[in-house]
Design a protein around this motif. Structure first.
Motif, PDB file in Angstrom:
ATOM      1  N   PRO A 159     -28.569  10.591 -10.820  1.00  0.00           N
ATOM      2  CA  PRO A 159     -29.340  11.818 -10.619  1.00  0.00           C
ATOM      3  C   PRO A 159     -29.121  12.808 -11.755  1.00  0.00           C
ATOM      4  O   PRO A 159     -28.016  12.945 -12.283  1.00  0.00           O
ATOM      5  CB  PRO A 159     -28.798  12.365  -9.299  1.00  0.00           C
ATOM      6  N   ALA A 160     -30.205  13.514 -12.119  1.00  0.00           N
ATOM      7  CA  ALA A 160     -30.128  14.517 -13.188  1.00  0.00           C
ATOM      8  C   ALA A 160     -30.655  15.871 -12.719  1.00  0.00           C
ATOM      9  O   ALA A 160     -31.046  16.700 -13.521  1.00  0.00           O
ATOM     10  CB  ALA A 160     -30.908  14.042 -14.413  1.00  0.00           C
ATOM     11  N   GLY A 161     -30.683  16.070 -11.390  1.00  0.00           N
ATOM     12  CA  GLY A 161     -31.034  17.378 -10.859  1.00  0.00           C
ATOM     13  C   GLY A 161     -32.442  17.470 -10.318  1.00  0.00           C
ATOM     14  O   GLY A 161     -33.284  16.603 -10.547  1.00  0.00           O
ATOM     15  N   ALA A 162     -32.690  18.569  -9.603  1.00  0.00           N
ATOM     16  CA  ALA A 162     -34.013  18.844  -9.050  1.00  0.00           C
ATOM     17  C   ALA A 162     -34.854  19.569 -10.091  1.00  0.00           C
ATOM     18  O   ALA A 162     -34.333  20.309 -10.930  1.00  0.00           O
ATOM     19  CB  ALA A 162     -33.900  19.699  -7.795  1.00  0.00           C
ATOM     20  N   GLU A 163     -36.168  19.340 -10.038  1.00  0.00           N
ATOM     21  CA  GLU A 163     -37.054  19.971 -11.020  1.00  0.00           C
ATOM     22  C   GLU A 163     -38.443  20.146 -10.413  1.00  0.00           C
ATOM     23  O   GLU A 163     -38.953  19.243  -9.735  1.00  0.00           O
ATOM     24  CB  GLU A 163     -37.146  19.102 -12.275  1.00  0.00           C
ATOM     25  N   ARG A 164     -39.033  21.300 -10.631  1.00  0.00           N
ATOM     26  CA  ARG A 164     -40.393  21.562 -10.160  1.00  0.00           C
ATOM     27  C   ARG A 164     -41.356  21.267 -11.304  1.00  0.00           C
ATOM     28  O   ARG A 164     -41.299  21.890 -12.360  1.00  0.00           O
ATOM     29  CB  ARG A 164     -40.543  23.012  -9.706  1.00  0.00           C
TER      30      ARG A 164
END
Length: 220
Positions: A159-164
């Motif tokens: 995982p490399a984080g949440a992104e919109r």
């Protein structure tokens, strides 16, 4: 910058639409607004990722076929591609100027017309990438004498984080998975994948296997 005329070949790419005038008109709308950088000409200011000057969500939805926005990063060129065929689990997507890319479950497995092309690839599935883990990728390209050159890469996704994301006027909340691979001679490549809450692969940035570099693929 110059207009592509046409960027999509309506009759060739709108498979199954026959002489549907609404589909053809919708495709012409896209032809008129999507642009592509031309070598040797000054480039216009870069648009935000996931956007093309003049391309609207209404224009996209006027075409009944699935569409994707593809950027060949090495050329600074962006265009719309539509389905051109399916062979088993591999989907071929094409632009009017003859460029094609083949995807299996969202994973890039071949390109044609990109200059240095990816002849074939063995890849993980989208579900494997979404879950994270380790595997081996196999990329097959051509050398200067048109001989096939296989290259194995040891890969790990995490995982490399949440992104919109905003892709042509539509927002998606996604989680980003980053796949890091090490190949012959210690060569390193990085592929990125953005999955929405329903598990749909909305965007990816994938290596084409050699000098062709990376392509960004956005599902419209």
């Amino acid at each position: 910058m110059t207009r592509i005329a046409p960027l999509l070949a309506a009759l060739a790419l709108l498979a199954g639409c026959g002489t549907d005038t609404d589909a053809i008109q919708g495709t012409r709308t896209l032809q008129a607004v999507v642009r592509q950088a031309v070598p040797g000409r000054p480039a216009a200011p870069a648009a935000p990722p996931g956007t093309v000057p003049g391309l609207t969500r209404a224009a996209v939805e006027a075409v009944p076929n699935p569409l994707m926005l593809v950027t060949i990063e090495a050329r600074g060129a962006t265009g719309v591609v539509a389905p051109a065929g399916r062979n088993g689990g591999v989907e071929t997507w094409a632009s009017a100027d003859g460029k094609t890319l083949a995807l299996r479950d969202g994973m890039l497995v071949a390109t044609r017309g990109f200059g240095p092309d990816l002849i074939s690839a063995a890849t993980p599935s989208a579900a494997q990438v979404a879950a994270g883990g380790s595997w081996t990728r196999l990329y097959v390209t051509l050398d200067g004498e048109d001989r096939t050159v296989p290259a194995r890469h040891a890969c790990t996704a995490a995982p490399a984080g949440a992104e919109r994301l905003v892709i042509v006027e539509r927002a998606y909340d996604t989680r980003r998975m980053r796949e890091t691979c090490t190949g012959p001679g210690g060569a390193s490549i990085v592929n990125d994948f953005w999955f929405d809450a329903g598990g749909v692969l909305r965007q990816s940035r994938q290596w084409t296997g050699g000098p062709g570099g990376y392509v960004a693929i956005r599902r419209l």
